[in-house]
Each structure stands twice: as C-alpha cells, then as structure tokens.
Design a protein around this motif. Structure first.
Motif, PDB file in Angstrom:
ATOM      1  N   ILE A  63     110.614 -31.895  23.876  1.00  0.00           N
ATOM      2  CA  ILE A  63     109.823 -32.946  23.227  1.00  0.00           C
ATOM      3  C   ILE A  63     108.408 -32.422  23.004  1.00  0.00           C
ATOM      4  O   ILE A  63     107.916 -31.577  23.758  1.00  0.00           O
ATOM      5  N   PRO A  64     107.720 -32.895  21.954  1.00  0.00           N
ATOM      6  CA  PRO A  64     106.445 -32.281  21.549  1.00  0.00           C
ATOM      7  C   PRO A  64     105.241 -32.738  22.372  1.00  0.00           C
ATOM      8  O   PRO A  64     105.168 -33.870  22.856  1.00  0.00           O
ATOM      9  N   ILE A  65     104.297 -31.810  22.498  1.00  0.00           N
ATOM     10  CA  ILE A  65     102.943 -32.124  22.949  1.00  0.00           C
ATOM     11  C   ILE A  65     102.054 -31.938  21.723  1.00  0.00           C
ATOM     12  O   ILE A  65     102.115 -30.899  21.063  1.00  0.00           O
ATOM     13  N   ALA A  83     102.046 -29.680  16.469  1.00  0.00           N
ATOM     14  CA  ALA A  83     102.363 -29.600  17.900  1.00  0.00           C
ATOM     15  C   ALA A  83     101.408 -28.637  18.590  1.00  0.00           C
ATOM     16  O   ALA A  83     100.997 -27.618  18.037  1.00  0.00           O
ATOM     17  N   ALA A  84     101.044 -28.994  19.806  1.00  0.00           N
ATOM     18  CA  ALA A  84     100.234 -28.112  20.645  1.00  0.00           C
ATOM     19  C   ALA A  84     101.124 -27.357  21.635  1.00  0.00           C
ATOM     20  O   ALA A  84     100.700 -26.373  22.233  1.00  0.00           O
ATOM     21  N   GLY A  85     102.311 -27.838  21.772  1.00  0.00           N
ATOM     22  CA  GLY A  85     103.251 -27.204  22.698  1.00  0.00           C
ATOM     23  C   GLY A  85     104.517 -28.039  22.812  1.00  0.00           C
ATOM     24  O   GLY A  85     104.700 -29.024  22.076  1.00  0.00           O
ATOM     25  N   ARG A 100     107.310 -28.697  32.451  1.00  0.00           N
ATOM     26  CA  ARG A 100     106.999 -27.319  32.053  1.00  0.00           C
ATOM     27  C   ARG A 100     106.590 -27.330  30.583  1.00  0.00           C
ATOM     28  O   ARG A 100     107.320 -27.852  29.729  1.00  0.00           O
ATOM     29  N   ALA A 101     105.440 -26.758  30.269  1.00  0.00           N
ATOM     30  CA  ALA A 101     104.922 -26.768  28.902  1.00  0.00           C
ATOM     31  C   ALA A 101     104.924 -25.360  28.311  1.00  0.00           C
ATOM     32  O   ALA A 101     104.495 -24.403  28.963  1.00  0.00           O
ATOM     33  N   GLU A 102     105.418 -25.259  27.087  1.00  0.00           N
ATOM     34  CA  GLU A 102     105.319 -24.011  26.324  1.00  0.00           C
ATOM     35  C   GLU A 102     104.248 -24.239  25.244  1.00  0.00           C
ATOM     36  O   GLU A 102     104.503 -24.933  24.252  1.00  0.00           O
ATOM     37  N   TRP A 103     103.053 -23.685  25.456  1.00  0.00           N
ATOM     38  CA  TRP A 103     101.907 -23.945  24.580  1.00  0.00           C
ATOM     39  C   TRP A 103     101.914 -23.054  23.341  1.00  0.00           C
ATOM     40  O   TRP A 103     102.387 -21.923  23.384  1.00  0.00           O
ATOM     41  N   THR A 104     101.373 -23.579  22.255  1.00  0.00           N
ATOM     42  CA  THR A 104     101.119 -22.722  21.099  1.00  0.00           C
ATOM     43  C   THR A 104      99.898 -21.859  21.435  1.00  0.00           C
ATOM     44  O   THR A 104      99.121 -22.180  22.351  1.00  0.00           O
ATOM     45  N   LEU A 133     111.901 -43.542  29.435  1.00  0.00           N
ATOM     46  CA  LEU A 133     112.067 -42.398  28.548  1.00  0.00           C
ATOM     47  C   LEU A 133     110.712 -41.848  28.123  1.00  0.00           C
ATOM     48  O   LEU A 133     109.845 -42.601  27.674  1.00  0.00           O
ATOM     49  N   VAL A 134     110.528 -40.530  28.252  1.00  0.00           N
ATOM     50  CA  VAL A 134     109.323 -39.853  27.758  1.00  0.00           C
ATOM     51  C   VAL A 134     109.648 -39.283  26.382  1.00  0.00           C
ATOM     52  O   VAL A 134     110.651 -38.596  26.211  1.00  0.00           O
ATOM     53  N   VAL A 135     108.797 -39.586  25.394  1.00  0.00           N
ATOM     54  CA  VAL A 135     109.060 -39.113  24.033  1.00  0.00           C
ATOM     55  C   VAL A 135     108.052 -38.063  23.575  1.00  0.00           C
ATOM     56  O   VAL A 135     108.210 -37.472  22.508  1.00  0.00           O
ATOM     57  N   GLY A 136     107.029 -37.832  24.373  1.00  0.00           N
ATOM     58  CA  GLY A 136     106.046 -36.816  23.997  1.00  0.00           C
ATOM     59  C   GLY A 136     104.820 -36.895  24.882  1.00  0.00           C
ATOM     60  O   GLY A 136     104.777 -37.631  25.874  1.00  0.00           O
ATOM     61  N   ALA A 137     103.814 -36.127  24.519  1.00  0.00           N
ATOM     62  CA  ALA A 137     102.544 -36.132  25.249  1.00  0.00           C
ATOM     63  C   ALA A 137     101.461 -35.624  24.320  1.00  0.00           C
ATOM     64  O   ALA A 137     101.751 -34.989  23.297  1.00  0.00           O
TER      65      ALA A 137
END
Length: 327
Positions: A63-65, A83-85, A100-104, A133-137
C-alpha cells in the motif's frame, strides 16, 4: 459498502532524528491500543491489531505512502499525488503496529534532510470506531497524537470523519466472502483465519501424541510385523504340505493312484488351487489297483503281517510264519 475513513498522525518521535540520518526501514503506524485518542478529541479503537495485519496480508499487495495524504485529498481532484514509498509488511511490537517501508530515492533524501519528519496512517474503521484496514500513509510535519509514530493535525474546520464508498471486493475475494459482505462479516472472517493459523502453529509445535511414534518404536514394530509374517507363512506352508501328503496317501490306499506317482501329484498339488483340483480329480478316478497293506505291516516282525492278519492267524491257531506262507 459504506464505512468511515480517517487519517491521523500518531507521533512525537520523528522518522529521522537528526539531519543526514538515513530513512528508517521500519516505522510505527499505530500506538498500542485498544483506545487511540487524538489531541483534537477524536478517538478510535485498535482492539485486534493482528486482524488489521491479516486484512493487509489478505489484500496481497503493498500500500502507498504519499506526501501530505495526496492520495486522499489531491488524487480525487485529478491532481498529482506521487508515492513516497510503499508499505510491504506489518508486524506487532508490544501492541503497536509497525510497517516496513520501501522509500523512493526522493522521499529518502527528504527524510534524511528532515524535510519530512512524521508519518500519518490512513485507515478505515467501523462507525463504532474500530480500526480494521490500513489503506495508506502520508509523510507530514504536523503530528496530532502523542505516541511513538507520526500523525497529522487535520484542519479543525474539517469534519472528523467522512462517509466514503469503499471497494472491498478484493479483500472479500481473498477471504472467500461475497463481494457485498458487511464489515462485521469481514472482521469475523479475519478472526476465523487467525484462529486457524494459531491452531495450525500449535499443532506443528506440539503434534498429537496419537499421531506421533518415535522412530525406534516404529522400526521395532515393523521388524516384529515382518517376523510374524514370516512365521505365519511358514506355518501355512507346513499345514499345506501336511494336507497334500494326507490327500495323496488316502488316494494311494484307495487304489486310485500308484505309490510311485506320489511326487508327481505332490508337485501338482503345490500350485495355487492344486490341492482342491487333486481332490476333485481323485473323486472321478477309478480304482486302478487293489489297495496295498504294505504300509500297515510291521517291518520289525519276520512275518511282516499287519495287525489284522496277525489277529486272524491267532484265531486260526497258526503261527504268523505259517499264516504268512498261506498268503
């Protein structure tokens, strides 16, 4: 399906604590529940963080950050919301939910430069306030809640929650539910999957004793079974040999077969079904010779008479030798 959505920044701890620090791999999305209370008075409940994680995993996709919740505020207007990550995994740490975040590259550089310091989750909850439910951040700089995470202070003039049509078709499909299933049914399905998962883990860690046999005992049981099978085969062979010999001797005494043909008929009886076929054959054979009494005679006596013949000689007043001469 109608539900409620909300965004909140939950942190007084920054993503990167000092300039030049690398963007972290793991970030906190929610503090430990069950009660989550914002500075502006809003509140939610996080009664079952594992159910939230299960719903994320059932979706089967990251899901997008984004920046400043652009997906929720700018994208619906047709504006750019890059998206930032991406959130690729979640776990529970002391009741809190971490991601866990995968950043741009761009977002990682901005976090390292402290241009963005906090993270705000976007989530769906029931009208009773239960997060499911988490849909993003979104990366933000105005935290609203006190916790080890990131949050966003909403415009005080904006409503605290908004009614949103949410498409949960993919989630329902992953849970094996109809597309129009209610939120309550979705949560029940997630809880059921959690129960099955816990049961499977418990079974793997402590297998039922009736299904578990030590290797040494298993090998010993197999050896005993093999020995018993061998002994049984020997007994059956011995019994069959005795039955064949008895049948052949009966046929010899009845004059149906010649004594010299014993081995021939014994070989015929040894094959599968041979004894039964031999008995049927003997029943249809004529007598080919007078039954012999040689097998009944006592070889230790000079006369070689049978018991019956000796009895007759005695009644006639003859010696066995004289009676034998008259035969």
């Amino acid at each position: 399906m109608t539900t409620q959505s909300a965004t909140a920044l939950f942190a007084t701890t920054a993503i990167a604590s000092s300039e030049g620090a690398a963007a972290p791999e793991w970030v906190q999305l929610f503090p430990a529940g069950p009660q989550l209370v914002a500075r502006d008075g809003r509140s939610w409940r996080l009664s079952d963080p594992q159910a939230v994680i299960a719903a994320f995993e059932a979706n089967g996709a990251p899901i997008p950050i984004d920046y400043e919740h652009g997906q929720a505020h700018r994208a619906p207007k047709g504006e750019t919301a890059p998206a930032a990550g991406w959130i690729t995994a979640m776990e529970i740490r002391e009741g809190a939910i971490w991601a866990r975040a995968e950043w741009t590259d761009k977002a990682a550089a901005m976090i390292a430069a402290r241009e963005y310091r906090f993270l705000s989750p976007e989530f769906y909850h029931t009208k009773a306030g239960e997060v499911f439910l988490v849909v993003g951040a979104g990366l933000v700089n105005r935290p609203a809640l006190r916790m080890t995470a990131l949050s966003r202070a909403d415009d005080p003039t904006a409503p605290h929650t908004t009614e949103t049509d949410m498409d949960l078709t993919a989630l329902c499909r992953a849970l094996g539910l109809d597309a129009g299933a209610s939120v309550e049914n979705i949560l029940a399905a997630v809880e059921r999957l959690q129960g099955e998962h816990r049961t499977a883990l418990a079974a793997a860690e402590a297998p039922a004793m009736e299904r578990f046999v030590p290797r040494a005992d298993y090998d010993q049981a197999i050896a005993r079974a093999d020995t018993a099978e061998t002994e049984l085969a020997a007994v059956q062979t011995e019994r069959q040999t005795g039955e064949i010999s008895a049948a052949i001797e009966d046929a010899v005494k009845a004059g149906k077969i010649a004594p010299a043909s014993r081995d021939h008929y014994r070989a015929l009886c040894a094959v599968e079904g041979g004894l039964e076929n031999f008995k049927k054959l003997v029943g249809t054979m004529p007598v080919i010779g007078t039954p012999s009494d040689l097998d009944e005679r006592d070889p230790a006596r000079p006369s070689g008479l049978s018991e019956q013949q000796r009895s007759i000689a005695s009644m006639m007043g003859l010696s066995e030798e004289d009676y034998a001469k008259s035969l």
